[in-house]
Each structure stands twice: as structure tokens, then as C-alpha cells.
Design a protein around this motif. Structure first.
Motif, PDB file in Angstrom:
ATOM      1  N   VAL A  55       0.855  -1.191   0.000  1.00 49.02           N
ATOM      2  CA  VAL A  55       0.000   0.000   0.000  1.00 49.02           C
ATOM      3  C   VAL A  55       0.887   1.236   0.000  1.00 49.02           C
ATOM      4  N   ASP A  56       0.540   2.209  -0.812  1.00 52.23           N
ATOM      5  CA  ASP A  56       1.311   3.453  -0.850  1.00 52.23           C
ATOM      6  C   ASP A  56       1.083   4.262   0.418  1.00 52.23           C
ATOM      7  N   GLU A  57      -0.203   4.529   0.731  1.00 49.69           N
ATOM      8  CA  GLU A  57      -0.561   5.233   1.965  1.00 49.69           C
ATOM      9  C   GLU A  57      -1.825   4.603   2.543  1.00 49.69           C
ATOM     10  N   TYR A  58      -1.760   4.244   3.808  1.00 50.57           N
ATOM     11  CA  TYR A  58      -2.855   3.517   4.442  1.00 50.57           C
ATOM     12  C   TYR A  58      -3.986   4.448   4.877  1.00 50.57           C
ATOM     13  N   LYS A  59      -5.202   3.992   4.641  1.00 46.76           N
ATOM     14  CA  LYS A  59      -6.354   4.622   5.276  1.00 46.76           C
ATOM     15  C   LYS A  59      -6.466   4.084   6.703  1.00 46.76           C
ATOM     16  N   THR A  60      -7.162   4.811   7.555  1.00 42.84           N
ATOM     17  CA  THR A  60      -7.355   4.398   8.936  1.00 42.84           C
ATOM     18  C   THR A  60      -8.709   3.706   9.066  1.00 42.84           C
ATOM     19  N   ILE A  61      -8.705   2.461   9.535  1.00 34.87           N
ATOM     20  CA  ILE A  61      -9.932   1.679   9.682  1.00 34.87           C
ATOM     21  C   ILE A  61     -10.447   1.809  11.115  1.00 34.87           C
ATOM     22  N   TYR A  62     -11.719   2.139  11.246  1.00 38.37           N
ATOM     23  CA  TYR A  62     -12.349   2.247  12.573  1.00 38.37           C
ATOM     24  C   TYR A  62     -13.209   0.994  12.760  1.00 38.37           C
ATOM     25  N   ASP A  63     -12.564  -0.093  13.108  1.00 37.08           N
ATOM     26  CA  ASP A  63     -13.236  -1.388  13.200  1.00 37.08           C
ATOM     27  C   ASP A  63     -13.768  -1.629  14.621  1.00 37.08           C
ATOM     28  N   PHE A  64     -14.587  -0.686  15.064  1.00 35.20           N
ATOM     29  CA  PHE A  64     -15.204  -0.752  16.394  1.00 35.20           C
ATOM     30  C   PHE A  64     -16.397   0.182  16.384  1.00 35.20           C
ATOM     31  N   GLY A  65     -17.261   0.053  17.376  1.00 29.34           N
ATOM     32  CA  GLY A  65     -18.445   0.910  17.438  1.00 29.34           C
ATOM     33  C   GLY A  65     -18.788   1.285  18.867  1.00 29.34           C
ATOM     34  N   GLY A  66     -19.484   2.409  19.011  1.00 32.32           N
ATOM     35  CA  GLY A  66     -19.965   2.830  20.315  1.00 32.32           C
ATOM     36  C   GLY A  66     -18.956   3.552  21.184  1.00 32.32           C
ATOM     37  N   PHE A  67     -17.877   4.032  20.588  1.00 33.57           N
ATOM     38  CA  PHE A  67     -16.846   4.719  21.355  1.00 33.57           C
ATOM     39  C   PHE A  67     -16.945   6.231  21.142  1.00 33.57           C
ATOM     40  N   PRO A  68     -16.231   7.023  21.973  1.00 34.50           N
ATOM     41  CA  PRO A  68     -16.293   8.484  21.831  1.00 34.50           C
ATOM     42  C   PRO A  68     -15.913   8.954  20.430  1.00 34.50           C
ATOM     43  N   GLU A  69     -16.528  10.052  20.004  1.00 38.64           N
ATOM     44  CA  GLU A  69     -16.320  10.576  18.664  1.00 38.64           C
ATOM     45  C   GLU A  69     -14.848  10.892  18.396  1.00 38.64           C
ATOM     46  N   ALA A  70     -14.106  11.226  19.436  1.00 36.60           N
ATOM     47  CA  ALA A  70     -12.687  11.568  19.264  1.00 36.60           C
ATOM     48  C   ALA A  70     -11.898  10.432  18.618  1.00 36.60           C
ATOM     49  N   LEU A  71     -12.296   9.192  18.895  1.00 36.48           N
ATOM     50  CA  LEU A  71     -11.583   8.057  18.310  1.00 36.48           C
ATOM     51  C   LEU A  71     -11.728   8.022  16.794  1.00 36.48           C
ATOM     52  N   TYR A  72     -12.888   8.443  16.307  1.00 32.61           N
ATOM     53  CA  TYR A  72     -13.162   8.357  14.875  1.00 32.61           C
ATOM     54  C   TYR A  72     -12.566   9.531  14.095  1.00 32.61           C
ATOM     55  N   ARG A  73     -11.972  10.446  14.823  1.00 27.75           N
ATOM     56  CA  ARG A  73     -11.285  11.562  14.157  1.00 27.75           C
ATOM     57  C   ARG A  73      -9.787  11.320  14.020  1.00 27.75           C
ATOM     58  N   ILE A  74      -9.301  10.286  14.664  1.00 32.09           N
ATOM     59  CA  ILE A  74      -7.876   9.972  14.598  1.00 32.09           C
ATOM     60  C   ILE A  74      -7.532   9.378  13.233  1.00 32.09           C
ATOM     61  N   GLU A  75      -6.440   9.842  12.675  1.00 36.21           N
ATOM     62  CA  GLU A  75      -5.927   9.255  11.447  1.00 36.21           C
ATOM     63  C   GLU A  75      -4.457   8.896  11.638  1.00 36.21           C
ATOM     64  N   TYR A  76      -4.060   7.809  11.016  1.00 32.47           N
ATOM     65  CA  TYR A  76      -2.657   7.412  11.054  1.00 32.47           C
ATOM     66  C   TYR A  76      -2.259   7.019   9.629  1.00 32.47           C
TER      67      TYR A  76
END
Length: 260
Positions: A55-76
Motif C-alpha cells: 500500500v502506498d498510503e494507508y487509510k485508517t480503519i475504525y473497526d469498532f463501534g460505540g466509542f467516543p467521537e474523538a476516536l473516529y477523528r484519529i488518522e494514522y
């Protein structure tokens, strides 16, 4: 030569928490020599045939649910490294290990939570690797061993999972520092096996380890098996060192093992 590591990724909340374990991982990343690249086997990427990311550049997968919105704003947005990927392909081919190349999948939280705590600047190439829980521990170990030569080229090999990971047994009301005896007894058995590099016992952990059915439940061993991939990568040295062990919710282990 860099060691290999088994790193527990715990619950996704680690990504936004400041605690004993996150501080330890932050410090570990700063004290290790900076690797040329990271090869990471994640418990959250299961496949029947070994998968190797290109992969050239990875997308960030949010493979979980029901957690604070801050987690879904994280990118790596880590980048890959085609040269290292090709080396891995050649090593697998030479040693007769079947594999497929994956060109689109991003990084799941088993990968990016650990990587972000160790290397928050996203400045090290990553090659993401799947695990196959249906293989025997010996076969998983052999896959890791096939990559051991990469460590001589300053490539860091990590298995990301958890030594005690049974979501059905979590004690949500446990106080910090409270440890269920069954979890500790399993981890202490594991510690003895790893320090002595007792492959015979480790490869049959499910029948000989105390409380194995609770620590590594029959319905899922995917979090435990990254340990064998990481351990195999240090087969040429066969030394193990426990760097950290703590627990959340009574029995969810935060263990970090260094091999080699």
C-alpha cells in the motif's frame, strides 16, 4: 539488530487515554533505535492465506463501534515500503509459505493504536500483515522465523494482540490494579514458557496452560497468536524479556514482550 515485539493493543480507548500503559509505549518508542520500517501482524486482520500489504498510503480503519467521537477523528496515514514488501514476498517464496498481496486494505485499530503510541509522528513505513488463527502455533512461529533476517536490516517486527483477551469475561467494575487470579496464573505460566523458550509447552498451551480456556477462549484465539509470529522472528536468538504487564477490567492484559 532490532528485537521483535509482542505488544498488547488493549481496547480502542487506549488511543485517547493517558495511563501507565500508554506512557510506557510512548517511552518505548522514544528509546528504541528508529527502524527503517515496521512489519506488523495484527489480530484484527485474519485470513486463511498469509496476506502482505503493498500500500502506498494507508487509510485508517475504525473497526469498532460505540466509542467516543474523538476516536473516529484519529488518522494514522502511514506509508508502505515496496522494497520491504518485495523482500517479504521473496522470503516467503523461498521458504514455501503461501501468500497473497493486498493493495487496498488500511490499518485496523490493532495496528494503528499501537503504532500511534510508539511512533506518533507517522514517519516510519509500515507493512501490514494478517494472521491465520487456524494454523498451528508451530506454523505461525515458522512464518515469523522466515522473516528474522529483516531484523538485521533495521526492520522492526511486531505482533499486536493480547495474551489474555476474553471480552465475555471482562470485569467492567474492577478497580485499577485489581487482577483476576485466573488471568494472572495464565500469564505467569506463559512468562515461564517464554523465558525458557519452551516451544513444546507453548505450542500446546491450549491443553497444558492453567486457565487457557478463559485466557484464550475456544471461540477466538486471534489475539493470542500474534505472539508466535513475533517470537519466531527471534528464533536465531531465543531470548525473551517481559517489558510491561498490567491489566484493565480485571483481566484484559497489557503485556509487552521483547524477543531477541
Amino acid at each position: 539488530m532490532l528485537p521483535s515485539f509482542f505488544v498488547a493493543h488493549g481496547a480502542p480507548l487506549l488511543a485517547i487515554e493517558d495511563n501507565e500503559y500508554t506512557q510506557f509505549l510512548n517511552t518505548l518508542g522514544r528509546t528504541l533505535p528508529k527502524p527503517k520500517a515496521i512489519v506488523l501482524f495484527s489480530a484484527h486482520w485474519e485470513s486463511s492465506v498469509q496476506r502482505v500489504s503493498d500500500v502506498d498510503e494507508y487509510k485508517t480503519i475504525y473497526d469498532f463501534g460505540g466509542f467516543p467521537e474523538a476516536l473516529y477523528r484519529i488518522e494514522y496515514p502511514a506509508r508502505g515500503n515496496q522494497t520491504i514488501t518485495k523482500e517479504i514476498e521473496d522470503l516467503f517464496t523461498k521458504q514455501g509459505i503461501p501468500f497473497d498481496v493486498e493493495t487496498e486494505r488500511g490499518l485496523d485499530h490493532g495496528a494503528w493504536v499501537v503504532l500511534r503510541l510508539l511512533y506518533p509522528h507517522v514517519d516510519i513505513p509500515v507493512i501490514s500483515m494478517s494472521v491465520n488463527p487456524k494454523l498451528t502455533p508451530k506454523e505461525q512461529y515458522q512464518i515469523g522465523r522466515s522473516l528474522s533476517g529483516l531484523r538485521e536490516k533495521d526492520v522492526l517486527i511486531i505482533g499486536s494482540g493480547g495474551t489474555v483477551h476474553n471480552l465475555r469475561a471482562l470485569n467492567w467494575g474492577a478497580e485499577d490494579g485489581e487482577i483476576d487470579p485466573w488471568a494472572l496464573s495464565f500469564d505467569e505460566w506463559l512468562e515461564s514458557g517464554l523465558r525458557n523458550w519452551d516451544l513444546e509447552s507453548l505450542f500446546t498451551y491450549d491443553s497444558v496452560a492453567p486457565n487457557a480456556n478463559l485466557a484464550v477462549p475456544p471461540y477466538g484465539n486471534e489475539h493470542f497468536v500474534p505472539l508466535f509470529y513475533a517470537m519466531g522472528a527471534a528464533d536465531n536468538e531465543q531470548t525473551a524479556k517481559l517489558l510491561h504487564r498490567s491489566y484493565r477490567y480485571g483481566n484484559l492484559s497489557h503485556s509487552v514482550w521483547q524477543f531477541g
